[in-house]
Scaffold this active site. Structure first.
Site, PDB file in Angstrom:
ATOM      1  N   ARG A 190       0.795  -1.232   0.000  1.00 30.96           N
ATOM      2  CA  ARG A 190       0.000   0.000   0.000  1.00 30.96           C
ATOM      3  C   ARG A 190       0.832   1.290   0.000  1.00 30.96           C
ATOM      4  O   ARG A 190       0.527   2.205  -0.760  1.00 30.96           O
ATOM      5  CB  ARG A 190      -1.003   0.009   1.168  1.00 30.96           C
ATOM      6  CG  ARG A 190      -1.955  -1.197   1.158  1.00 30.96           C
ATOM      7  CD  ARG A 190      -3.133  -1.038   2.084  1.00 30.96           C
ATOM      8  NE  ARG A 190      -4.026  -0.011   1.607  1.00 30.96           N
ATOM      9  CZ  ARG A 190      -4.076   1.215   2.073  1.00 30.96           C
ATOM     10  NH1 ARG A 190      -3.316   1.570   3.089  1.00 30.96           N
ATOM     11  NH2 ARG A 190      -4.884   2.096   1.552  1.00 30.96           N
ATOM     12  N   CYS A 217      14.843  -4.511  -3.909  1.00 32.46           N
ATOM     13  CA  CYS A 217      15.700  -3.675  -4.750  1.00 32.46           C
ATOM     14  C   CYS A 217      14.886  -2.686  -5.575  1.00 32.46           C
ATOM     15  O   CYS A 217      14.836  -2.790  -6.808  1.00 32.46           O
ATOM     16  CB  CYS A 217      16.544  -4.560  -5.649  1.00 32.46           C
ATOM     17  SG  CYS A 217      17.411  -5.787  -4.689  1.00 32.46           S
TER      18      CYS A 217
HETATM   19  N1  LLP Z   1     -17.265  -3.498  -2.940  1.00 28.32           N
HETATM   20  C1  LLP Z   1     -16.672  -3.326  -4.123  1.00 28.32           C
HETATM   21  C2  LLP Z   1     -17.475  -3.446  -5.345  1.00 28.32           C
HETATM   22  C3  LLP Z   1     -15.303  -3.049  -4.190  1.00 28.32           C
HETATM   23  O1  LLP Z   1     -14.717  -2.868  -5.363  1.00 28.32           O
HETATM   24  C4  LLP Z   1     -14.557  -2.932  -2.987  1.00 28.32           C
HETATM   25  C5  LLP Z   1     -13.128  -2.662  -3.017  1.00 28.32           C
HETATM   26  C6  LLP Z   1     -15.230  -3.129  -1.770  1.00 28.32           C
HETATM   27  C7  LLP Z   1     -16.584  -3.400  -1.779  1.00 28.32           C
HETATM   28  C8  LLP Z   1     -14.522  -3.034  -0.439  1.00 28.32           C
HETATM   29  O2  LLP Z   1     -13.969  -1.785  -0.234  1.00 28.32           O
HETATM   30  P1  LLP Z   1     -13.445  -1.382   1.219  1.00 28.32           P
HETATM   31  O3  LLP Z   1     -14.637  -1.373   2.156  1.00 28.32           O
HETATM   32  O4  LLP Z   1     -12.447  -2.388   1.634  1.00 28.32           O
HETATM   33  O5  LLP Z   1     -12.830  -0.043   1.032  1.00 28.32           O
HETATM   34  N2  LLP Z   1      -6.189  -2.209  -2.499  1.00 28.32           N
HETATM   35  C9  LLP Z   1      -6.785  -0.923  -2.166  1.00 28.32           C
HETATM   36  C10 LLP Z   1      -8.285  -0.974  -2.042  1.00 28.32           C
HETATM   37  C11 LLP Z   1      -8.962  -1.492  -3.285  1.00 28.32           C
HETATM   38  C12 LLP Z   1     -10.419  -1.664  -3.080  1.00 28.32           C
HETATM   39  C13 LLP Z   1     -11.042  -2.374  -4.219  1.00 28.32           C
HETATM   40  N3  LLP Z   1     -12.444  -2.553  -4.090  1.00 28.32           N
HETATM   41  C14 LLP Z   1      -6.133  -0.388  -0.901  1.00 28.32           C
HETATM   42  O6  LLP Z   1      -5.267  -1.039  -0.350  1.00 28.32           O
HETATM   43  O7  LLP Z   1      -6.465   0.701  -0.453  1.00 28.32           O
END
Ligand code: LLP
Length: 431
Positions: A326, A356
């Site tokens: 992240r 690296c």
């Molecule tokens: N629903 C849908 C349709 C989504 O695309 C996502 C996340 C969620 C729910 C859940 O979102 P949350 O409540 O966790 O924010 N890797 C990134 C976050 C990518 C989220 C992708 N979709 C990070 O580390 O911030």
């Protein structure tokens, strides 16, 4: 007997009292982190059952008994965590056939799972139709014939929530915003009427609701209210857009503090949305990932040494961008605290791993006391999109993961072996 004063004090940046300080050391529930590092090695993800339960209770209290709380599996798909979340009362938000396979491998019911995703393969659709899920989230019109065909072949009526793109900019880093116009996500409101009509023409498909995921790490209430307002205006323009609709899926994206400011006020989101939903007899569906598991996990890492360059002090640690992507990918700021408090004056440092790449950092310009080889640091708020985005880049083994529940500690993912890193490669032994 006078009562002993409570030795617990809050751990700055932790976002939950499950991670706290006792006698100058960070503990997870009833277990010192130092003990976990000694027992399981580092880098190590540590999760708290109490923190999970606490966050689930907040969402349940805010949104009420009729809300479906579908945990976004992508945030952290560990089988034991899925089981624990199911036991608390969640359904699941899936985005791939692999995530469906995880539920099945964990022996969990799929009846309260929703299946989203901008593009699905035929086998994924067929597998979810066969398993029986709550509904499919459709956001690409070209997917409808595939879904209708799979439903007809299985002779099963399939429920569909149409994902709309309301054109609302919200969320953290640009890479995790999904609801502004011209992202790949959702169907633009101008085009969605025709998609509703196409669903209505399919005998095996049933429109059951609308889905609007705004993006991730949203900390304001207004975008949720604005999105619903736009959806309602769309829905009110034609009766076919309302027929059979029973739910509104507001997605996930609920932001956490990461040591600065406040998390999203989920009670305020619920208060803003529930009257309009109740007036139509619609029930809310939520897809929280980060809000449930983000603060419930930390990444423990050991200091390998310090290094001074002309203008920058580097703290070199054994966790890297492959373990927690992240900071490198989104310039995300995770609070980092010494596991054993040090009264020495802090100075600004970059906390970096051994990979690296100059982009391999966990934090930059952070105030930390002097660190010696063998000291432990805890990277906070790492439960969501930490382990789940980990890779084996630089042929590094991914971290082990443990779950703490009171005094109980369970290894929920062992560190892989080096042999496993290349087990799938086919070595041609060419001369
Ligand atoms: N629903 C849908 C349709 C989504 O695309 C996502 C996340 C969620 C729910 C859940 O979102 P949350 O409540 O966790 O924010 N890797 C990134 C976050 C990518 C989220 C992708 N979709 C990070 O580390 O911030």
């Amino acid at each position: 007997m006078p009562r002993m004063p409570d030795a617990r004090t809050p751990c700055p940046g932790a976002g939950t009292s499950a991670f706290h300080l006792r006698h100058g050391e960070v503990w997870c529930e009833a277990v010192p982190l130092r003990e976990l590092a000694r027992r399981f090695g580092t880098p190590l993800y540590v999760y708290s059952q109490a923190a999970l339960a606490e966050r689930f209770a907040v969402l349940r209290a805010a949104f009420g008994a009729d809300a479906q709380i579908c945990y976004a599996v992508k945030a952290n798909p560990n089988l034991t965590l899925l089981r624990r979340l199911h036991a608390l009362g969640t359904g699941f938000d899936l985005v791939s056939g692999g995530e469906l396979r995880r539920l099945q491998a964990a022996g969990l019911p799929t009846a309260r799972a929703v299946f989203a995703g901008v593009a699905k393969q035929a086998w994924e659709i067929e597998a979810a139709v066969a398993a029986g899920i709550l509904f499919f989230v459709v956001e690409t019109p070209a997917e409808l014939p595939l879904l209708a065909g799979a439903a007809a072949a299985a002779r099963r009526r399939v429920r569909v929530a149409l994902r709309l793109n309301p054109g609302v900019a919200a969320g953290g880093h640009a890479y995790i915003r999904t609801a502004s116009t011209d992202t790949k996500f959702g169907v633009d409101l101008g085009a969605a009427g025709a998609v509703v009509e196409a669903i209505a023409r399919e005998p095996w498909l049933e429109l059951c609701g609308y889905h609007v995921h705004l993006g991730s790490q949203v900390r304001e209430v207004a975008p949720y209210a604005e999105a619903l307002e736009r959806v309602l205006a769309f829905v009110d323009a034609a009766p076919v857009r309302r027929d059979g609709v029973t739910c509104y899926d507001l997605g996930g994206g609920f932001g956490i503090a990461y040591g600065t400011g406040a998390p999203l006020d989920v009670h305020a989101v619920a208060a803003a949305l529930r009257p309009a939903l109740a007036a139509r007899g619609w029930s809310p569906v939520l897809e929280p990932g980060r809000y449930l598991i983000g603060d419930a996990g930390v990444l423990l890492t050991e200091v390998l040494g310090e290094k001074q360059q002309p203008r920058t002090t580097f703290v070199l640690v054994d966790a890297a961008m492959n373990d927690l992507l992240r900071p490198a990918l989104y310039q995300a700021e995770h609070p980092i605290v010494p596991v054993v408090a040090d009264p020495a004056p802090p100075r600004p440092v970059d906390v970096v791993g051994p990979v690296c790449e100059t982009g391999d950092f966990l934090a930059r310009g952070r105030m930390l006391p002097p660190c010696r080889r063998g000291d432990l640091l805890a990277v906070l708020g790492a439960g969501a999109y930490g382990a789940s985005m980990a890779s084996t880049y630089n042929s590094r083994r991914r971290p082990a993961e443990v779950l703490v529940d009171g005094e109980r500690v369970a290894l929920v993912r062992r560190r892989e072996t080096f042999a496993e890193l290349f087990a799938d490669e086919i070595d041609l032994h060419e001369d």
